[in-house]
Design a protein around this motif. Structure first.
Motif, mmCIF file in Angstrom:
data_model
loop_
_atom_site.group_PDB
_atom_site.id
_atom_site.type_symbol
_atom_site.label_atom_id
_atom_site.label_comp_id
_atom_site.label_asym_id
_atom_site.label_seq_id
_atom_site.Cartn_x
_atom_site.Cartn_y
_atom_site.Cartn_z
ATOM 1 N N ALA A 55 27.019 -8.106 36.083
ATOM 2 C CA ALA A 55 26.149 -9.223 35.703
ATOM 3 C C ALA A 55 25.155 -9.525 36.820
ATOM 4 N N PHE A 56 25.627 -9.484 38.048
ATOM 5 C CA PHE A 56 24.746 -9.722 39.192
ATOM 6 C C PHE A 56 23.656 -8.647 39.257
ATOM 7 N N ASP A 57 24.043 -7.407 39.061
ATOM 8 C CA ASP A 57 23.061 -6.315 39.078
ATOM 9 C C ASP A 57 22.039 -6.468 37.952
ATOM 10 N N ALA A 58 22.499 -6.829 36.768
ATOM 11 C CA ALA A 58 21.587 -7.026 35.635
ATOM 12 C C ALA A 58 20.653 -8.206 35.893
ATOM 13 N N GLU A 59 21.180 -9.227 36.551
ATOM 14 C CA GLU A 59 20.380 -10.419 36.861
ATOM 15 C C GLU A 59 19.172 -10.064 37.731
ATOM 16 N N GLN A 60 19.339 -9.088 38.600
ATOM 17 C CA GLN A 60 18.249 -8.704 39.499
ATOM 18 C C GLN A 60 17.024 -8.182 38.744
ATOM 19 N N THR A 61 17.235 -7.651 37.543
ATOM 20 C CA THR A 61 16.101 -7.143 36.754
ATOM 21 C C THR A 61 15.222 -8.281 36.234
ATOM 22 N N LEU A 62 15.769 -9.494 36.207
ATOM 23 C CA LEU A 62 15.008 -10.638 35.690
ATOM 24 C C LEU A 62 14.036 -11.219 36.708
ATOM 25 N N TYR A 63 14.370 -11.133 37.988
ATOM 26 C CA TYR A 63 13.591 -11.854 38.997
ATOM 27 C C TYR A 63 12.121 -11.450 39.094
ATOM 28 N N PRO A 64 11.771 -10.180 38.990
ATOM 29 C CA PRO A 64 10.328 -9.866 39.004
ATOM 30 C C PRO A 64 9.578 -10.532 37.845
ATOM 31 N N TRP A 65 10.225 -10.590 36.689
ATOM 32 C CA TRP A 65 9.601 -11.223 35.525
ATOM 33 C C TRP A 65 9.533 -12.733 35.686
ATOM 34 N N LEU A 66 10.572 -13.320 36.253
ATOM 35 C CA LEU A 66 10.559 -14.766 36.486
ATOM 36 C C LEU A 66 9.489 -15.152 37.506
ATOM 37 N N GLU A 67 9.269 -14.294 38.494
ATOM 38 C CA GLU A 67 8.194 -14.551 39.467
ATOM 39 C C GLU A 67 6.824 -14.482 38.797
ATOM 40 N N LYS A 68 6.626 -13.489 37.940
ATOM 41 C CA LYS A 68 5.364 -13.397 37.199
ATOM 42 C C LYS A 68 5.165 -14.618 36.307
ATOM 43 N N LEU A 69 6.243 -15.033 35.664
ATOM 44 C CA LEU A 69 6.178 -16.215 34.809
ATOM 45 C C LEU A 69 5.787 -17.431 35.637
ATOM 46 N N ASP A 70 6.391 -17.584 36.786
ATOM 47 C CA ASP A 70 6.085 -18.720 37.655
ATOM 48 C C ASP A 70 4.613 -18.710 38.055
ATOM 49 N N MET A 71 4.097 -17.539 38.398
ATOM 50 C CA MET A 71 2.678 -17.440 38.785
ATOM 51 C C MET A 71 1.760 -17.785 37.616
ATOM 52 N N ARG A 72 2.132 -17.369 36.407
ATOM 53 C CA ARG A 72 1.289 -17.612 35.227
ATOM 54 C C ARG A 72 1.332 -19.063 34.759
ATOM 55 N N THR A 73 2.447 -19.733 34.999
ATOM 56 C CA THR A 73 2.595 -21.091 34.474
ATOM 57 C C THR A 73 2.255 -22.167 35.497
ATOM 58 N N LYS A 74 2.159 -21.813 36.757
ATOM 59 C CA LYS A 74 1.826 -22.811 37.776
ATOM 60 C C LYS A 74 0.472 -23.426 37.462
#
Length: 128
Positions: A55-74
């Protein structure tokens, strides 16, 4: 002539606001999608230690997308809108846990989806 010009300006303004609202809706949808997986994986790590590492390893695949989301929504989307979506997801997950429906098989399916099949590329195009 003035009426035609005024009508054109109003129509252009409405078109831009509709496009902006549509883009905001898409970003909120992506936020809900990514946070669904993040919340589920965090719960898998807590409630099913046998899949914690996966689960921890799979979670790591989300962070690049969450960072992009944060940049787009700021500064473009009210943070409370995304916060409300996440709260609803968290409440649904808590209800699932409380009902005893948060099973090891559920966690394995979420991990497999992220590790094997991957995220929905069509939905994630909204972050490009």
């Amino acid at each position: 002539m003035k009426k035609w010009l005024l009508t054109s300006l109003v129509a252009a303004g409405l078109s831009c606001s509709v496009q902006a609202a549509d883009q905001d809706y898409k970003l909120v949808t992506v936020a809900g999608y990514l946070n669904f997986y993040l919340l589920n994986l965090n719960a898998c790590e807590d409630f099913h230690p046998q899949v914690r590492k996966a689960a921890f390893d799979a979670e790591q695949t989300l962070y690049p997308w969450l960072e992009k989301l944060d940049m787009r929504t700021k500064n473009s989307i009210d943070a409370s809108v995304i916060s409300d979506v996440v709260k609803k997801r968290r409440n649904a997950l808590n209800a699932q846990i409380n009902e005893g429906d948060f099973t090891l098989e559920h966690c394995q399916a979420v991990i497999k989806l992220l590790s094997g099949d991957g995220l929905d590329k069509t939905l994630l195009k909204n972050l490009e």
